[in-house]
Design a protein around this motif. Structure first.
Motif, PDB file in Angstrom:
ATOM      1  N   PRO A 377       8.741 -21.043 -15.049  1.00  0.00           N
ATOM      2  CA  PRO A 377       7.529 -21.622 -15.650  1.00  0.00           C
ATOM      3  C   PRO A 377       7.305 -21.127 -17.076  1.00  0.00           C
ATOM      4  CG  PRO A 377       7.089 -20.920 -13.398  1.00  0.00           C
ATOM      5  CD  PRO A 377       8.452 -20.385 -13.757  1.00  0.00           C
ATOM      6  N   GLY A 378       7.133 -22.084 -17.973  1.00  0.00           N
ATOM      7  CA  GLY A 378       6.879 -21.751 -19.369  1.00  0.00           C
ATOM      8  C   GLY A 378       8.113 -21.620 -20.224  1.00  0.00           C
ATOM      9  N   GLY A 407       5.452 -28.812 -18.312  1.00  0.00           N
ATOM     10  CA  GLY A 407       5.752 -27.814 -17.289  1.00  0.00           C
ATOM     11  C   GLY A 407       5.180 -28.103 -15.926  1.00  0.00           C
ATOM     12  N   ASN A 408       4.041 -28.813 -15.847  1.00  0.00           N
ATOM     13  CA  ASN A 408       3.456 -29.112 -14.539  1.00  0.00           C
ATOM     14  C   ASN A 408       3.774 -30.522 -14.060  1.00  0.00           C
ATOM     15  OD1 ASN A 408       1.916 -30.602 -16.266  1.00  0.00           O
ATOM     16  ND2 ASN A 408      -0.057 -29.702 -15.680  1.00  0.00           N
ATOM     17  N   ASP A 417       0.053 -27.284 -19.915  1.00  0.00           N
ATOM     18  CA  ASP A 417       1.394 -26.746 -20.107  1.00  0.00           C
ATOM     19  C   ASP A 417       1.364 -25.520 -21.016  1.00  0.00           C
ATOM     20  OD1 ASP A 417       2.590 -28.990 -18.632  1.00  0.00           O
ATOM     21  OD2 ASP A 417       1.948 -30.163 -20.361  1.00  0.00           O
ATOM     22  N   ILE A 420       0.527 -22.680 -18.757  1.00  0.00           N
ATOM     23  CA  ILE A 420       1.709 -22.215 -18.011  1.00  0.00           C
ATOM     24  C   ILE A 420       2.522 -21.264 -18.874  1.00  0.00           C
ATOM     25  CG2 ILE A 420       3.915 -22.948 -17.022  1.00  0.00           C
ATOM     26  CD1 ILE A 420       2.532 -25.525 -16.126  1.00  0.00           C
ATOM     27  N   TRP A 421       2.722 -21.649 -20.139  1.00  0.00           N
ATOM     28  CA  TRP A 421       3.472 -20.761 -21.041  1.00  0.00           C
ATOM     29  C   TRP A 421       2.749 -19.433 -21.219  1.00  0.00           C
ATOM     30  CZ3 TRP A 421       1.618 -18.911 -25.764  1.00  0.00           C
ATOM     31  CH2 TRP A 421       2.536 -18.113 -26.472  1.00  0.00           C
ATOM     32  N   ASN A 423       0.521 -17.893 -19.345  1.00  0.00           N
ATOM     33  CA  ASN A 423       0.439 -17.057 -18.151  1.00  0.00           C
ATOM     34  C   ASN A 423       1.770 -16.423 -17.775  1.00  0.00           C
ATOM     35  OD1 ASN A 423      -2.250 -17.699 -17.976  1.00  0.00           O
ATOM     36  ND2 ASN A 423      -2.006 -19.153 -16.287  1.00  0.00           N
ATOM     37  N   ASN A 424       2.859 -16.946 -18.315  1.00  0.00           N
ATOM     38  CA  ASN A 424       4.176 -16.425 -17.952  1.00  0.00           C
ATOM     39  C   ASN A 424       4.920 -15.821 -19.132  1.00  0.00           C
ATOM     40  OD1 ASN A 424       4.553 -17.289 -14.996  1.00  0.00           O
ATOM     41  ND2 ASN A 424       3.844 -19.169 -15.980  1.00  0.00           N
TER      42      ASN A 424
END
Length: 476
Positions: A377-378, A407-408, A417, A420-421, A423-424
């Protein structure tokens, strides 16, 4: 398209073009495996039944002395085998045409190349490819070794269409390939020879030896398998027909691995020569390499051109359809005429039942040979690390619908998205294989100005994104 520095364009558009021209091509994901957990040596060497490790089958092994199977080498080969980076558009891998569910053959008659073109021959099944003493590959045996063969489809303009120099650069740009090459060969250097050797190791590790047929061999002895205690009456009848019957099947498909010693002309066509080259003469005179019959019942297509779509069709061909070809194998002639078996429906059904005993479900479902790629993810550039480069890709693709940065998978690159980047950030491919939790980093929300610019880049839609489409698992 005009150059990045052409002054007639507004600054924002020029910035967009320059930024995008430096982005990395995306990939089908990152590998979620480590070599320490993949014991190919145990499976393909140490655990082989005695009749595979010794005797007639072992005598056909084409493994060269300078490229034995190692855990790290075969695991690297597995990653390469499933990686779309090996094709020009990052969307076609070796596994696209050689699928585990069909014994690493192709369910289609002809395989689809990276631009949609079809191969002129049916893809060969790879199970037990190590067992062919001549060591040559392809239906026409044009590759002298497996090490030579594995690099040829990668460069073929129809199949995968890439350049090895470019490929090495793409692999080196990831976080994981230099590490995997170092584990396999001692240093992180990526070379054509190392790509070749690791792919060959993985393919030679594809040994199929846990079928119902093998149960019968192990219940008795290699010289006298106990078919009576393992097979059904119909399978037992098929075994007799295959091994000792008038069909002479075991003449070409010999040993307990059902492998051949050389190419054969089986009378598929009446003639082997045509002034318009409409007939494929294979190795020469209409002869073609004979593959192992292991897992033949799940292949779906048969012969070099995939002309038959069922075992029943194949058996009927040998029963009544062999052509009076001038170069027909002598074993398929009787009193100067093509062999005619005149089998009953019962006998044909028995042969099908026997061939189904060669199916190895353990091999067809083993994680050792499955697709190792997952989505990190990301990681929008597919490098194996979630970092600032992925943010730039998200920003330039904001608003696009066909983008790796979605990403989702909701159909649009948007703030979700970015989240997502964010958070990761800092996560790596190695975390996927060790079940390490992905740590959320403290990153501020993008400013309204950034969002404005990102939306502008996306709406301009100036660049192609087809090379960064999402490809899921081995179905590409």
């Amino acid at each position: 398209m005009r150059s990045c520095n052409e002054g007639a364009f507004p600054f924002l558009f020029g910035f967009a073009v320059c930024l995008a021209s430096t982005s990395l091509a995306a990939s089908p994901g990152v590998p979620a495996v480590r070599s320490a957990s993949q014991d190919y040596v145990e499976y393909a060497i140490n655990n082989l039944p005695n009749y595979f490790a010794n005797g007639p089958i072992a005598a056909t092994d084409n493994t060269p002395a300078d490229n034995p199977i190692t855990n790290a080498g075969a695991m690297l080969g597995r990653v390469l085998f499933y990686d779309g980076r090996l094709s020009h558009n990052n969307g076609t891998s070796c596994a696209s045409c050689h699928q585990q569910s069909t014994g690493f053959g192709d369910s289609a008659q002809f395989s689809e190349g990276f631009e949609g073109g079809l191969t002129p021959r049916h893809s060969t099944a790879l199970a037990n490819a190590a067992y062919y003493e001549r060591g040559r590959f392809f239906w026409d045996e044009r590759a002298e070794t497996l090490e030579e063969q594995v690099l040829m489809p990668i460069q073929d303009e129809l199949e995968m269409g890439t350049d090895l120099d470019q490929l090495r650069e793409e692999l080196a740009a990831t976080d994981f390939y230099p590490k995997l090459f170092e584990e396999a060969f001692g240093t992180p250097e990526i070379t054509n020879e190392r790509i070749s050797k690791s792919l060959a190791q993985f393919i030679r590790s594809m040994k199929s030896y846990q079928s119902k047929y093998d149960q019968a061999v192990q219940a008795g002895t290699p010289a006298n398998p106990d078919f009576d205690s393992v097979f059904t009456p119909l399978e037992r009848q098929g075994a007799d027909l295959f091994l000792h019957g008038a069909g002479r099947c075991a003449t070409c498909h010999s040993t307990h691995a059902q492998v051949a010693d050389r190419p054969h002309n089986t009378g598929l066509d009446l003639d082997n020569s045509d002034p318009n080259d409409d007939i494929d003469d294979g190795v020469g005179d209409g002869s073609f390499k004979v593959m192992s019959l292991r897992n033949v019942a799940v292949r779906e297509r048969f012969m070099h051109d995939g002309r038959f779509s069922s075992l029943e069709e194949v058996i009927e061909f040998y029963n009544s359809g062999i052509q009076d070809n001038p170069d027909l194998d002598r074993g398929l002639r009787v009193n100067g005429e093509p062999l005619r078996l005149n089998m009953t429906d019962q006998e044909k059904a028995a042969l099908v039942a026997f061939l189904e005993t060669l199916t190895d479900e353990t091999f067809l479902t083993s994680e050792l040979f499955s697709d190792p790629f997952e989505q990190l993810p990301g990681d929008y550039d597919g490098s194996g690390v979630v970092d600032s480069a992925d943010y730039l890709i998200w920003k330039q693709d904001f608003g696009l619908t066909d983008s790796w940065a979605d990403g989702n998978l909701d159909g649009t690159v948007n703030l979700a998205d970015y989240t997502i980047w964010r958070n990761n950030l800092g996560a790596t491919w190695e975390g996927l294989s060790t079940s390490t939790s992905l740590q959320a980093a403290s990153v501020p929300e993008p400013s309204s100005m950034v969002l404005f610019c990102a939306a502008g880049l996306g709406l301009l839609g100036w660049r192609r994104v087809t090379s960064r489409r999402f490809y899921a698992s081995s179905d590409r």
